[in-house]
Design a protein around this motif. Structure first.
Motif, PDB file in Angstrom:
ATOM      1  N   GLN A  48      -3.417   5.352 -10.934  1.00 43.44           N
ATOM      2  CA  GLN A  48      -3.049   4.740  -9.729  1.00 43.44           C
ATOM      3  C   GLN A  48      -3.588   5.073  -8.589  1.00 43.44           C
ATOM      4  O   GLN A  48      -3.783   4.467  -7.366  1.00 43.44           O
ATOM      5  CB  GLN A  48      -1.404   4.973  -9.482  1.00 43.44           C
ATOM      6  N   ALA A  49      -3.810   6.342  -8.417  1.00 48.02           N
ATOM      7  CA  ALA A  49      -4.568   7.044  -7.224  1.00 48.02           C
ATOM      8  C   ALA A  49      -5.958   6.388  -7.153  1.00 48.02           C
ATOM      9  O   ALA A  49      -6.512   6.005  -6.058  1.00 48.02           O
ATOM     10  CB  ALA A  49      -4.916   8.402  -7.425  1.00 48.02           C
ATOM     11  N   VAL A 107       1.716   6.670  -6.808  1.00 43.07           N
ATOM     12  CA  VAL A 107       0.885   8.149  -7.252  1.00 43.07           C
ATOM     13  C   VAL A 107       1.797   9.345  -7.428  1.00 43.07           C
ATOM     14  O   VAL A 107       1.696  10.308  -8.162  1.00 43.07           O
ATOM     15  CB  VAL A 107      -0.251   8.064  -6.430  1.00 43.07           C
ATOM     16  N   LEU A 108       2.575   9.672  -6.311  1.00 48.96           N
ATOM     17  CA  LEU A 108       3.501  10.621  -6.317  1.00 48.96           C
ATOM     18  C   LEU A 108       4.695  10.709  -7.255  1.00 48.96           C
ATOM     19  O   LEU A 108       4.812  11.815  -7.647  1.00 48.96           O
ATOM     20  CB  LEU A 108       4.126  10.504  -4.551  1.00 48.96           C
ATOM     21  N   ARG A 115       0.949  -1.175  -0.095  1.00 45.01           N
ATOM     22  CA  ARG A 115       0.084   0.061   0.054  1.00 45.01           C
ATOM     23  C   ARG A 115       0.831   1.244  -0.069  1.00 45.01           C
ATOM     24  O   ARG A 115       0.434   2.077  -0.732  1.00 45.01           O
ATOM     25  CB  ARG A 115      -0.737   0.100   1.222  1.00 45.01           C
ATOM     26  N   ALA A 116       1.986   1.315   0.797  1.00 44.72           N
ATOM     27  CA  ALA A 116       2.964   2.355   0.692  1.00 44.72           C
ATOM     28  C   ALA A 116       3.361   2.524  -0.709  1.00 44.72           C
ATOM     29  O   ALA A 116       3.774   3.738  -1.101  1.00 44.72           O
ATOM     30  CB  ALA A 116       3.952   2.118   2.004  1.00 44.72           C
ATOM     31  N   THR A 163      -5.837   2.773  -5.800  1.00 50.27           N
ATOM     32  CA  THR A 163      -5.304   2.355  -4.304  1.00 50.27           C
ATOM     33  C   THR A 163      -6.607   2.142  -3.463  1.00 50.27           C
ATOM     34  O   THR A 163      -6.626   1.548  -2.637  1.00 50.27           O
ATOM     35  CB  THR A 163      -4.654   3.636  -3.701  1.00 50.27           C
ATOM     36  N   ARG A 164      -7.758   2.732  -4.021  1.00 50.99           N
ATOM     37  CA  ARG A 164      -8.962   2.337  -3.205  1.00 50.99           C
ATOM     38  C   ARG A 164      -9.511   0.951  -4.061  1.00 50.99           C
ATOM     39  O   ARG A 164     -10.405   0.134  -3.341  1.00 50.99           O
ATOM     40  CB  ARG A 164      -9.948   3.549  -3.126  1.00 50.99           C
ATOM     41  N   GLY A 173       2.012   1.840  -3.429  1.00 50.90           N
ATOM     42  CA  GLY A 173       1.090   2.484  -4.245  1.00 50.90           C
ATOM     43  C   GLY A 173       0.997   3.835  -4.244  1.00 50.90           C
ATOM     44  O   GLY A 173       0.699   4.238  -5.197  1.00 50.90           O
ATOM     45  N   ARG A 174       0.911   4.381  -3.045  1.00 51.05           N
ATOM     46  CA  ARG A 174       0.977   5.829  -2.678  1.00 51.05           C
ATOM     47  C   ARG A 174       2.195   6.386  -3.313  1.00 51.05           C
ATOM     48  O   ARG A 174       2.195   7.474  -4.074  1.00 51.05           O
ATOM     49  CB  ARG A 174       0.966   6.337  -1.103  1.00 51.05           C
TER      50      ARG A 174
END
Length: 504
Positions: A92-93, A38-39, A31-32, A96-97, A34-35
């Motif tokens: 990608q954002a 996005v960044l 999950r980290a 994440t959900r 994945g964020r």
């Protein structure tokens, strides 16, 4: 200097590093990452914005020299980086959900990062070999993404179809690269014009490049892979538009000095026109939302190929960038569209009189033409080049279709006035964007060598497509032969699977 060679190399390589970590990570680290993905994609988009502003001011090309694997960012590359990183960041954002708690989320994050890096490299490759390597890597990344749910027979079928089409296209591209390299050695893309020539070898190279482009952009006869990919997660379908399904146009534009031999141009025009009509017809009859969007993408890519074949480089590039953004958004919102269709299906059917349909169609065409006239007056210079004329045709058809749908739901004087105001504002804004983008891109694109009657050809093809769609609409509600023809088109929109246990 905000963006130099080091920054460019970093934004291209960073998604690949995230991908490597995602393939190896487990648990909360997924999950980290994945964020982080996005960044990284968001940072790449901001870099593209800075590049566009810098190139608009001074025109200096940003380079990363690495021998055969070299990168360079000029106006064309900067525009493509906006597409690649912009779509990737949004998708990608969303994922994440969408994939929260899914045990295959790490696989998607890894595939998305690899695809983003490969597409960014494809946009900025400075040598022929680097471009071919990025092309192949993007195909491999997409195949990895299509294998996210590989336990599903439908997903394996889509993967098989896609890999088959891509292997044929990659073999064609690498054959062209081998022929060019054997004749001229290592070639930089900005030197292609000096090495291009006539004769049989040049024609063979051009046809091979076109075959590669057709296979990647799901054009006839390589069209079956795209509708078969819908078993993958919805973010994969959206991410396709970040430099994969539209990569055929990118390839032909970047290799235009090598791909404009007469046989190759004829093949591009024929495949583009045929796919444009075929995809539009099947999108109209396809009952499911994602399937209709897939065939719509196929038709849009046909339009892109058709404009490339006519030498309307700016029109093709502006179209593929705009289409990539809005079609990715449509895929991500397909769940809302499905819910809307279910609510409409639960409601009692409403009978629309034939006269009301005809009146709405006439008003839609009239308002679209009027809005175009206002837009051309307010935004001068759009009609000074062939690309602007081709995009005017496209905008007119799109505006008329959207207005018709609105007037079918709001057949009142207020509805007409609202449609006129919104359509005029939208048309002026669209033509303004086209004018600015064309001015920005013109120095980086080949000169338009518009053949006689090219714009008339675009108009004729558009009219024929509209006539065909109108006839197909009647098939849907007809009987006898009409009903059989409609049923045949509907059947053609369901690819037959060769994988055991897969339903078409």
């Amino acid at each position: 200097m905000l963006v130099d060679g080091t920054v460019l190399g970093a934004v291209v390589a960073a998604p690949a590093l995230v991908a490597l970590g995602a393939f190896l990570a487990r648990g909360r680290a997924v999950r980290a990452l994945g964020r982080l993905g996005v960044l990284v994609a968001g940072a790449g988009f901001l870099t593209g914005v800075v590049l566009v502003l810098r190139l608009s001011a001074d025109g200096d090309v940003v380079r990363v020299e690495g021998g055969v694997i070299s990168l360079a960012a000029e106006r064309l590359s900067a525009m493509l980086l906006l597409l690649v990183f912009g779509v990737s960041a949004v998708v990608q954002a969303f994922a994440t959900r969408y994939l929260a708690g899914d045990r295959r989320a790490g696989w998607f994050i890894g595939g998305a990062g690899l695809l983003t890096a490969a597409s960014a490299a494809l946009a900025t490759a400075a040598t022929l070999v680097a471009l071919a390597l990025a092309w192949t890597l993007a195909g491999v990344a997409l195949c990895l993404l299509l294998g996210t749910y590989r336990h599903l027979p439908a997903a394996r079928d889509g993967l098989r179809r896609t890999a088959t089409a891509f292997v044929i296209g990659d073999a064609a591209l690498w054959s062209a690269v081998a022929l060019v390299t054997a004749r001229w050695g290592q070639v930089r893309l900005d030197e292609l014009a000096a090495h291009s020539g006539g004769g049989l070898p040049a024609a063979v190279v051009a046809v091979l490049i076109v075959v590669a482009a057709l296979s990647r952009s799901a054009q006839l006869p390589f069209h079956r892979w795209l509708p078969a990919t819908l078993a993958a997660p919805t973010p994969v379908s959206a991410l396709l538009h970040a430099g994969v399904v539209n990569a055929g146009g990118i390839l032909l534009i970047r290799l235009s000095p090598l791909s404009t031999a007469d046989p190759a141009v004829a093949l591009t025009l024929l495949a583009g026109a045929a796919t444009m009509g075929y995809g539009a017809l099947l999108a109209l009859v396809k009952p499911d939302v994602k399937g209709a969007l897939a065939y719509s993408t196929m038709a849009q890519m046909g339009f892109m190929m058709f404009t490339v074949g006519l030498g309307l480089w700016a029109a093709a590039l502006i179209h593929l960038v705009a289409h990539g953004f809005y079609k990715a958004t449509l895929f991500l919102s397909s769940g809302s569209a499905i819910a809307y269709r279910r609510r409409m299906a639960a409601a009692p059917p409403a009978s629309v009189p034939t006269g009301r349909r005809r009146a709405a169609a006439l008003w839609a065409v009239a308002l679209s033409l009027a809005a175009l006239a206002v837009g051309v007056t307010v935004v001068p210079g759009v009609t000074d080049h062939g690309s602007g004329m081709a995009l005017l045709v496209f905008a007119g058809i799109t505006g008329a279709a959207a207005t018709w749908g609105w007037l079918m739901r709001r057949p009142t004087r207020a509805g007409v006035l609202t449609a006129a105001a919104v359509l005029t504002a939208a048309m002026c804004g669209y033509l303004g964007v086209v004018s600015v983008a064309t001015t920005f891109l013109t120095p980086a694109l080949p000169a338009e060598t518009l053949p006689p009657g090219a714009v008339a050809t675009v108009v004729a093809v558009a009219v024929l497509m509209l006539a065909g769609l109108a006839v197909l609409r009647r098939w849907q509600h007809g009987s006898g032969l009409h009903h059989a023809l409609y049923a045949h088109a509907l059947s053609a929109s369901h690819p037959t699977s060769t994988v055991k246990g897969t339903r078409p």
